[in-house]
Design a protein around this motif. Structure first.
Motif, PDB file in Angstrom:
ATOM      1  N   UNK A 282     -16.617  17.816  -3.664  1.00 28.45           N
ATOM      2  CA  UNK A 282     -16.189  17.240  -2.392  1.00 28.45           C
ATOM      3  C   UNK A 282     -14.996  16.324  -2.670  1.00 28.45           C
ATOM      4  N   UNK A 283     -13.885  16.461  -1.945  1.00 30.81           N
ATOM      5  CA  UNK A 283     -12.722  15.602  -2.213  1.00 30.81           C
ATOM      6  C   UNK A 283     -13.037  14.134  -1.950  1.00 30.81           C
ATOM      7  N   UNK A 284     -12.511  13.265  -2.801  1.00 33.01           N
ATOM      8  CA  UNK A 284     -12.621  11.835  -2.543  1.00 33.01           C
ATOM      9  C   UNK A 284     -11.808  11.532  -1.292  1.00 33.01           C
ATOM     10  N   UNK A 285     -12.369  10.823  -0.312  1.00 28.59           N
ATOM     11  CA  UNK A 285     -11.710  10.701   0.998  1.00 28.59           C
ATOM     12  C   UNK A 285     -10.373   9.975   0.959  1.00 28.59           C
ATOM     13  N   UNK A 286      -9.449  10.479   1.773  1.00 28.64           N
ATOM     14  CA  UNK A 286      -8.181   9.806   1.979  1.00 28.64           C
ATOM     15  C   UNK A 286      -7.323   9.666   0.749  1.00 28.64           C
ATOM     16  N   UNK A 287      -7.515  10.538  -0.228  1.00 29.91           N
ATOM     17  CA  UNK A 287      -6.723  10.419  -1.437  1.00 29.91           C
ATOM     18  C   UNK A 287      -7.068   9.208  -2.277  1.00 29.91           C
ATOM     19  N   UNK A 288      -8.241   8.622  -2.071  1.00 32.53           N
ATOM     20  CA  UNK A 288      -8.658   7.453  -2.844  1.00 32.53           C
ATOM     21  C   UNK A 288      -8.724   7.802  -4.325  1.00 32.53           C
ATOM     22  N   UNK A 289      -8.205   6.916  -5.155  1.00 36.85           N
ATOM     23  CA  UNK A 289      -8.328   7.073  -6.595  1.00 36.85           C
ATOM     24  C   UNK A 289      -9.810   7.117  -6.943  1.00 36.85           C
ATOM     25  N   UNK A 290     -10.292   8.166  -7.626  1.00 37.46           N
ATOM     26  CA  UNK A 290     -11.732   8.239  -7.915  1.00 37.46           C
ATOM     27  C   UNK A 290     -12.240   7.065  -8.738  1.00 37.46           C
ATOM     28  N   UNK A 291     -11.357   6.428  -9.522  1.00 39.24           N
ATOM     29  CA  UNK A 291     -11.784   5.269 -10.299  1.00 39.24           C
ATOM     30  C   UNK A 291     -12.092   4.068  -9.415  1.00 39.24           C
ATOM     31  N   UNK A 292     -11.573   4.077  -8.184  1.00 40.45           N
ATOM     32  CA  UNK A 292     -11.747   2.945  -7.275  1.00 40.45           C
ATOM     33  C   UNK A 292     -12.739   3.236  -6.162  1.00 40.45           C
ATOM     34  N   UNK A 293     -13.324   4.423  -6.139  1.00 40.83           N
ATOM     35  CA  UNK A 293     -14.193   4.820  -5.027  1.00 40.83           C
ATOM     36  C   UNK A 293     -15.390   3.885  -4.883  1.00 40.83           C
TER      37      UNK A 293
ATOM     38  N   UNK B 173     -25.694  25.885  -3.811  1.00 38.78           N
ATOM     39  CA  UNK B 173     -25.630  24.816  -4.799  1.00 38.78           C
ATOM     40  C   UNK B 173     -25.484  23.465  -4.118  1.00 38.78           C
ATOM     41  N   UNK B 174     -26.045  22.447  -4.733  1.00 42.86           N
ATOM     42  CA  UNK B 174     -25.941  21.089  -4.213  1.00 42.86           C
ATOM     43  C   UNK B 174     -24.505  20.606  -4.328  1.00 42.86           C
ATOM     44  N   UNK B 175     -23.904  20.107  -3.236  1.00 43.91           N
ATOM     45  CA  UNK B 175     -22.539  19.598  -3.317  1.00 43.91           C
ATOM     46  C   UNK B 175     -22.440  18.429  -4.290  1.00 43.91           C
ATOM     47  N   UNK B 176     -21.269  18.231  -4.862  1.00 44.19           N
ATOM     48  CA  UNK B 176     -21.057  17.167  -5.835  1.00 44.19           C
ATOM     49  C   UNK B 176     -19.758  16.447  -5.515  1.00 44.19           C
ATOM     50  N   UNK B 177     -19.744  15.143  -5.720  1.00 46.79           N
ATOM     51  CA  UNK B 177     -18.509  14.371  -5.644  1.00 46.79           C
ATOM     52  C   UNK B 177     -18.327  13.685  -6.990  1.00 46.79           C
ATOM     53  N   UNK B 178     -17.122  13.750  -7.531  1.00 49.57           N
ATOM     54  CA  UNK B 178     -16.827  13.180  -8.841  1.00 49.57           C
ATOM     55  C   UNK B 178     -16.001  11.914  -8.680  1.00 49.57           C
ATOM     56  N   UNK B 179     -16.454  10.836  -9.321  1.00 49.63           N
ATOM     57  CA  UNK B 179     -15.754   9.562  -9.272  1.00 49.63           C
ATOM     58  C   UNK B 179     -15.674   9.001 -10.693  1.00 49.63           C
ATOM     59  N   UNK B 180     -14.985   7.866 -10.823  1.00 40.46           N
ATOM     60  CA  UNK B 180     -14.790   7.277 -12.140  1.00 40.46           C
ATOM     61  C   UNK B 180     -13.448   7.665 -12.714  1.00 40.46           C
ATOM     62  N   UNK B 181     -13.006   6.917 -13.712  1.00 41.06           N
ATOM     63  CA  UNK B 181     -11.684   7.134 -14.278  1.00 41.06           C
ATOM     64  C   UNK B 181     -11.457   8.522 -14.828  1.00 41.06           C
ATOM     65  N   UNK B 182     -12.463   9.110 -15.484  1.00 39.59           N
ATOM     66  CA  UNK B 182     -12.293  10.441 -16.063  1.00 39.59           C
ATOM     67  C   UNK B 182     -12.189  11.513 -14.987  1.00 39.59           C
ATOM     68  N   UNK B 183     -12.628  11.212 -13.762  1.00 35.71           N
ATOM     69  CA  UNK B 183     -12.541  12.188 -12.664  1.00 35.71           C
ATOM     70  C   UNK B 183     -11.103  12.384 -12.196  1.00 35.71           C
ATOM     71  N   UNK B 184     -10.162  11.611 -12.738  1.00 36.37           N
ATOM     72  CA  UNK B 184      -8.750  11.845 -12.437  1.00 36.37           C
ATOM     73  C   UNK B 184      -8.241  13.122 -13.107  1.00 36.37           C
ATOM     74  N   UNK B 185      -8.957  13.592 -14.121  1.00 39.71           N
ATOM     75  CA  UNK B 185      -8.512  14.751 -14.893  1.00 39.71           C
ATOM     76  C   UNK B 185      -8.781  16.047 -14.147  1.00 39.71           C
ATOM     77  N   UNK B 186      -7.730  16.770 -13.819  1.00 42.59           N
ATOM     78  CA  UNK B 186      -7.899  18.062 -13.152  1.00 42.59           C
ATOM     79  C   UNK B 186      -8.603  19.054 -14.066  1.00 42.59           C
ATOM     80  N   UNK B 187      -8.339  18.961 -15.352  1.00 48.04           N
ATOM     81  CA  UNK B 187      -8.985  19.879 -16.297  1.00 48.04           C
ATOM     82  C   UNK B 187     -10.493  19.655 -16.322  1.00 48.04           C
ATOM     83  N   UNK B 188     -10.912  18.399 -16.282  1.00 48.21           N
ATOM     84  CA  UNK B 188     -12.345  18.114 -16.269  1.00 48.21           C
ATOM     85  C   UNK B 188     -12.969  18.564 -14.949  1.00 48.21           C
ATOM     86  N   UNK B 189     -12.259  18.394 -13.848  1.00 52.14           N
ATOM     87  CA  UNK B 189     -12.778  18.850 -12.561  1.00 52.14           C
ATOM     88  C   UNK B 189     -12.877  20.370 -12.502  1.00 52.14           C
TER      89      UNK B 189
END
Length: 457
Positions: free
Chosen positions: A281-292, A254-270
């Motif tokens: 793919x984890x957002x690097x360095x613990x960066x808030x996905x809304x700020x990526x 499967x093609x890898x995916x990275x999730x960003x944006x404010x809604x990507x903070x939701x563990x349930x959605x992930x």
């Protein structure tokens, strides 16, 4: 005494927040704290500019300049389809435009994270769920295809908040209530995720559990679960717009995916996304996905990383040449791989550092010509046709420089720059504006070229 260079900044204007970022001396991106900024979020977007990206960008830039002065360089995070509404603020340096996928992947590359040849960037923002398939080729990142789900009423991520507030009997567009909801949700993030996890396992036991309160109203696990369905359903609609990504994530191909944006903070959605495509793919360095996106754009603005948004393949045209008095068919390279930049200058065909002079038709100028455009992958024989452009008669055997440029929205133009003198002899044709012919979006996956007609132009 040397005057320090003005800082470089990035600006991202979303439905909910206006975000301005820069890099610290050690290269770490950070949000600029402006008056009224909500910690970790940015400036709340006033209702009067929501949905108007140009006005929102102007406001964010003006707030920054009032507080910090004029920056030396600006990168704006703007989707290609909205680049016709760029802010015309006289005090803004000419901005560099970057879309969310390139900004996010710049952040990953800066952190040394290996980018697979194919990657999905899943932008789960307040207004829309957008999934972009990207391909890495020749050091550039090309957008292959995009699927977007943007409900017209409440947006995407904002629909979750609207469903929670409406279910609790609260106004869905009251700024004070929305701010309180954001604060309460941040304070109870883990409690919310546990409640949603239990609802998925045993809804009969957890539905009535009070998770938190907003404006004196109880928010139950059942209400959060029903609101979450707005996010999961919208994500599914976006993913379903990309054939080939519907298979379960258990497939290692499967093609890898990275999730960003404010809604990507939701563990349930992930978790829902993981069920579709595998672990993101984890957002690097613990960066808030809304700020990526804005952090990646800040790194590009500061010159810490290249945006890698140049077109990765070569563009050529089929031509007729006369060699030693004999006609021959061939190709003329216009732009080598990695030279075309969205919104950048025209790249003209050259030989030994000199622009090539071409004629678009017979010497008498009585007929036009169909010009076939090709795209060739770097270092391979793979090619794809990029269209046919009909060049009208030029008259009197006129000659041109032939070039290609990418508009800010990523679509290409074939460019003819006239040479010689006009028929009246009153001014050089080089002073006249070039002629441009639209090519649309250039292919991102060149495939073996089919046999050509020897009479092609």
């Amino acid at each position: 005494m040397t005057t320090p260079a003005a800082p470089a900044i990035a600006v991202d204007a979303s439905t909910r927040f206006l975000r301005v970022a820069r890099t610290r001396a050690d290269g770490t991106p950070e949000l600029v704290e402006l008056p009224g900024t909500e910690p970790g979020e940015g400036l709340p977007t006033p209702p009067g500019v929501r949905g108007d990206r140009g006005a929102a960008l102007r406001l964010a830039y003006t707030k920054y300049r009032e507080q910090c002065g004029t920056p030396g360089h600006v990168v704006l995070v703007v989707p290609p389809q909205e680049r016709a509404v760029l802010p015309g603020d006289g005090g803004m340096p000419r901005p560099r435009l970057l879309d969310t996928p390139h900004a996010v992947l710049a952040l990953l590359r800066h952190k040394g994270i290996r980018i697979e040849p194919r990657l999905l960037v899943c932008d789960l923002g307040a207004s829309a769920a957008e999934v972009t398939e990207c391909a890495v080729a020749g050091g550039s990142v090309a957008v292959v295809r995009v699927a977007r789900y943007a409900p017209a009423d409440d947006g995407y991520g904002a629909a979750f908040d609207a469903a929670v507030l409406a279910g609790a009997g609260l106004p869905v567009d009251e700024p004070a209530v929305l701010r309180e909801l954001g604060r309460v949700r941040s304070q109870n993030a883990r409690r919310i995720e546990v409640a949603l996890e239990r609802m998925a396992a045993r809804p009969d036991r957890s539905a009535a559990t009070v998770v938190h309160e907003v404006a004196g109203r109880e928010i139950t696990a059942d209400l959060l679960h029903r609101a979450l369905a707005r996010l999961t359903d919208g994500l599914d609609r976006a993913l379903d717009g990309l054939p080939g990504v519907r298979a379960t994530g258990q497939d290692p191909s499967c093609t890898p995916v990275i999730a960003v944006g404010g809604a990507a903070r939701s563990e349930a959605l992930l978790r829902h996304l993981t069920g579709r495509l595998g672990q993101p793919v984890p957002v690097p360095g613990g960066t808030d996905p809304a700020l990526a996106a804005v952090f990646g754009a800040a790194l590009v603005a500061d010159g810490r990383i290249d945006a890698a948004d140049r077109y990765p393949h070569a563009v050529a045209v089929r031509v007729h040449r006369t060699e030693v008095g004999r006609p021959r068919d061939g190709e003329l390279l216009i732009s080598p791989p990695g030279t075309l930049e969205p919104g950048g200058a025209t790249v003209f065909a050259e030989t030994d550092g000199e622009r090539v002079r071409v004629r678009t038709g017979p010497a008498d100028g009585t007929r036009g010509r169909d010009v076939r455009i090709l795209v060739r992958a770097a270092g391979t024989d793979a090619a794809a046709p990029a269209g046919v452009v009909t060049i009208p008669p030029s008259g009197d055997g006129a000659r041109f420089h032939l070039g290609v440029r990418l508009a800010a929205d990523g679509t290409a133009r074939l460019v003819l720059q006239p040479l010689g003198r006009s028929p009246s002899g009153d001014r050089p044709l080089a002073q006249l504006p070039p002629e441009e012919f639209p090519l649309g979006v250039l292919p991102t996956d060149p495939r073996p070229d089919s046999p050509s007609d020897p009479h092609d132009s």
